[in-house]
Enzyme design. Structure first.
Site, PDB file in Angstrom:
ATOM      1  N   ASP A  42       0.851  -1.187   0.000  1.00  0.00           N
ATOM      2  CA  ASP A  42       0.000   0.000   0.000  1.00  0.00           C
ATOM      3  C   ASP A  42       0.889   1.240   0.000  1.00  0.00           C
ATOM      4  O   ASP A  42       1.153   1.842   1.032  1.00  0.00           O
ATOM      5  CB  ASP A  42      -0.902  -0.030   1.239  1.00  0.00           C
ATOM      6  CG  ASP A  42      -2.087   0.898   1.078  1.00  0.00           C
ATOM      7  OD1 ASP A  42      -2.301   1.394  -0.049  1.00  0.00           O
ATOM      8  OD2 ASP A  42      -2.802   1.123   2.062  1.00  0.00           O
TER       9      ASP A  42
ATOM     10  N   CYS B 224     -11.683  24.839  27.830  1.00  0.00           N
ATOM     11  CA  CYS B 224     -10.646  23.852  28.113  1.00  0.00           C
ATOM     12  C   CYS B 224     -11.100  22.929  29.247  1.00  0.00           C
ATOM     13  O   CYS B 224     -11.503  23.400  30.299  1.00  0.00           O
ATOM     14  CB  CYS B 224      -9.354  24.565  28.502  1.00  0.00           C
ATOM     15  SG  CYS B 224      -8.058  23.435  29.003  1.00  0.00           S
TER      16      CYS B 224
ATOM     17  N   CYS C  65      -8.577  23.672  32.384  1.00  0.00           N
ATOM     18  CA  CYS C  65      -8.463  24.937  33.117  1.00  0.00           C
ATOM     19  C   CYS C  65      -9.676  25.839  32.898  1.00  0.00           C
ATOM     20  O   CYS C  65      -9.787  26.885  33.525  1.00  0.00           O
ATOM     21  CB  CYS C  65      -7.188  25.676  32.713  1.00  0.00           C
ATOM     22  SG  CYS C  65      -7.261  26.356  31.053  1.00  0.00           S
TER      23      CYS C  65
ATOM     24  N   CYS D 265      -6.103  25.806  23.691  1.00  0.00           N
ATOM     25  CA  CYS D 265      -6.278  26.524  24.947  1.00  0.00           C
ATOM     26  C   CYS D 265      -5.081  27.449  25.069  1.00  0.00           C
ATOM     27  O   CYS D 265      -3.938  27.004  25.020  1.00  0.00           O
ATOM     28  CB  CYS D 265      -6.301  25.544  26.125  1.00  0.00           C
ATOM     29  SG  CYS D 265      -6.033  26.370  27.711  1.00  0.00           S
TER      30      CYS D 265
HETATM   31 ZN   LIG Z   1      -6.433  24.855  29.448  1.00  0.00          ZN
END
Ligand SMILES: [Zn+2]
Length: 670
Positions: A117, A409, A412, A427
């Site tokens: 392949d 996020c 956080c 983030c």
């Molecule tokens: Zn973050």
């Protein structure tokens, strides 16, 4: 050196290096050490620079790459490159074989081969020298990728034995899975998205303008189809064996990569064997190919409009299973890139239990139109984890809720951003988002970066969680008392860690620069920047135009470097690292000290903190001399890992002092 002598020496070196290269890559043997090989190559490079008119087309220096192809020209194939007819059904293979028996007079023999392949390639050799390599293209004409193909080490530049004066050999260039994974790890390391599949990446790689990049990626190739006029070969199988004698990497019959048989049972056995064992191969195949062996019979059978009658490809059905998408989880990497991962109801696939699948990015989720608790199809390709390729819509109910990519996020809580032209969400709360803090420190201490002994990812996790460190600069403020009481630490480990940090102050500038984790600044780019600017201050003060003037530094990298220094926090961290004594400039080359004056060194093996060349450079900068082989005149052997036992014995027999990497550094530091 006289011109005539230079010409002779260039020819001798080219042949000698090609011979060692072929031994190593084709037969897995080596007659000389890596060091001695490098020395030969360096000698040739310097001779070719002095006398460029004598450099051969088959010069092994072309393997290293560096030549740029501005535009790939289109070339007409001398022999059309037809594709084979395909089938997924064993029945059709049986029908095909029956049909051939009726069409053909004599007894038929078949050759079974793997269907690699990769990218089909036709390579022309003239008088034993590689002349031109062309991709399949549309079968009538393809692209000239000669410069890039020359960098593939398993493709011979010069042939041996009784090869025809002019012929073409065809085969398939592919990405070995190990090298593909390595490439993806490197990309993740600099914050780039992973490549999705080995075949497309091999194809893309062949079209890269800078052959040096191609050389670094480690493509491989099997060659098996010989084409030409008056070749005096009777059949396909014999020509493959011949090609091996001429120096080509051909499919190995001992590994059952190729097999001659005269029955349909033999063909089926080959198909069944590889359907079962293909996942064990170090590269991907997508089926097998069966050809009539005898060239005369091939000619009699001829062609249909699209493909030869004498060959057929059997394609394996992709290993695909259906399971339930239970949830989507989001991972945040060192650069803040957010990657969605699917949690699946456990299912067996290709001999392993699969519970997770990569989703890459939000576009992918959108494209698949994934809903929670969907019944999804999962396939395994060249990737480390499998992927979802589709949804069984018949099983979707109105209760299945559409998956919305997260906006904040998961680590956080700050808002995610997707910049224009990028596929990944990020983030940007770099300084407070825990996985980013940990990721940056882990990158910093990594083997290819600062390579800090005695410190691993788990310890970094603990140090960050206990708030003993917030950035990699904090590492150098750690005290024995702070770390000795951590879980699984103790006196000895704490000592090792501090010693590792101390040793890292010797790590050369280019690796310090890589360790900083500037987005898009990987190992190679760091080297280029270090070489181009010599110091961190010069890089920090460089204008955009000055940055992009450096070899291989494009706009994307230049912007990223400038953004890094715009962050006051980054500048602060660098100032602290400067204060503890890390290397932020390239040491001037001329006579650093004369500490090693009059001493002869042999450097051998693989080292952890430095490359062999760096150690040799340090020896010379301090007045010492590098010699290539151990003799009674040798004063020291600097021995890394994997140093040959014979060398080691010779050194100890002669009573020569053997230094480890650390001991060598101690010797230098007096
Ligand atoms: Zn973050």
């Amino acid at each position: 050196m006289e011109k005539a002598q230079a010409k002779q020496e260039i020819e001798r070196l080219s042949n000698e290096i090609n011979r060692h290269n072929d031994l190593y890559y084709l037969e897995n043997k080596s007659e000389i050490s890596d060091y001695d090989f490098d020395m030969l190559l360096e000698k040739l490079i310097s001779l070719e620079q002095q006398f460029p008119e004598f450099a051969f087309d088959y010069s092994p220096t072309k393997r290293v790459g560096g030549d740029i192809t501005k535009k790939m020209e289109s070339v007409v194939h001398r022999f059309p490159m037809l594709s084979l007819s395909n089938t997924y059904s064993e029945e059709e293979i049986i029908d095909w074989e029956n049909r051939l028996k009726k069409l053909s007079d004599g007894k038929l023999e078949y050759v079974c081969e793997l269907k690699y392949d990769g990218v089909a390639i036709g390579i022309q050799y003239e008088n034993g020298t590689l002349k031109q390599a062309i991709t399949r293209g549309d079968g009538t004409q393809g692209e000239n990728v000669t410069t890039n193909v020359r960098t593939i080490k398993t493709i011979p530049l010069k042939l041996k034995g009784d090869f025809p004066a002019d012929f073409e050999i065809r085969g398939e260039i592919f990405f070995p899975l190990k090298n593909f994974q390595k490439l993806n790890e490197q990309r993740l390391d600099i914050g780039e998205a992973e490549f999705a599949n080995p075949r497309n990446t091999a194809s893309g790689t062949l079209k890269i303008q800078d052959s040096k990049v191609v050389a670094e990626r480690g493509l491989d190739c099997y060659l098996y189809g010989v084409y030409g006029y008056d070749l005096e070969l009777d059949g396909h199988y014999e020509s493959v064996l011949k090609a091996k004698d001429w120096g080509f990497k051909v499919p190995d019959h001992q590994k059952n990569f190729i097999k001659k048989t005269d029955s349909i049972d033999g063909i089926m056995e080959f198909i069944h064997y590889w359907d079962k064992h293909r996942s064990e191969l170090p590269f991907e195949i997508d089926g097998i190919v069966v050809k009539v062996n005898n060239y005369e019979q091939q000619q009699e059978l001829g062609f249909t409009a699209k493909s030869p009658r004498w060959a057929i490809a059997y394609k394996f059905k992709a290993e695909r299973v259906e399971t339930i998408l239970e949830s989507v989880q989001y991972q945040v990497g060192r650069t803040g890139a957010v990657t969605p991962v699917a949690n699946l109801k456990a299912v067996q696939l290709g001999g392993t239990t699969v519970k997770r699948a990569s989703l890459h990015n939000s576009d992918q989720i959108e494209k698949l139109d994934l809903h929670l608790l969907d019944s999804v199809y999962v396939e395994k390709g060249g990737e480390i984890i499998p992927k979802i390729v589709g949804v069984n819509l018949d099983k979707r109910t109105s209760q299945n809720e559409k998956i919305q990519f997260i906006e904040n996020c998961p680590e956080c809580g700050s808002e995610l951003v997707r910049r224009e032209g990028e596929v990944q969400h990020y983030c940007h709360n770099e300084n407070l988002c825990p996985p980013q803090i940990k990721g940056r420190i882990e990158h910093f201490i990594g083997r290819k970066a600062m390579n800090i002994d005695g410190l691993g990812a788990e310890t970094v996790d603990v140090l960050v969680e206990k708030e003993l460190i917030h950035s990699y600069a904090d590492l150098y403020d750690l005290t024995f008392d702070q770390i000795v009481n951590l879980d699984r630490m103790g006196d000895k480990s704490a000592d090792n860690l501090l010693k590792g940090l101390e040793l890292s102050k010797q790590v050369p500038f280019e690796r310090v620069l890589f360790s900083l984790g500037i987005r898009f600044v990987g190992e190679t780019v760091a080297k280029k920047l270090a070489k181009g600017f010599k110091s961190i201050d010069a890089i920090q003060n460089a204008k955009f135009d000055e940055l992009i003037n450096v070899d291989e530094i494009g706009e994307k990298i230049a912007i990223s470097v400038q953004n890094f220094f715009l962050e006051e926090r980054n500048v602060e961290v660098i100032n602290r690292l400067k204060a503890v004594g890390l290397q932020f400039q390239i040491e001037e080359k001329v006579g650093v000290t004369e500490k090693l004056k009059g001493m002869n060194f042999v450097v051998s093996g693989v080292f952890t903190s430095f490359s062999r060349d760096e150690i040799k450079e340090v020896i010379e900068l301090n007045g010492g001399k590098n010699v290539s082989s151990i003799s009674s005149k040798t004063n020291y052997v600097v021995a890394g890992e994997n140093m040959g036992p014979a060398k080691l014995k010779k050194a100890s027999d002669l009573g020569i002092i053997i230094l480890s990497e650390d001991e060598f550094i101690q010797l230098l530091n007096g």
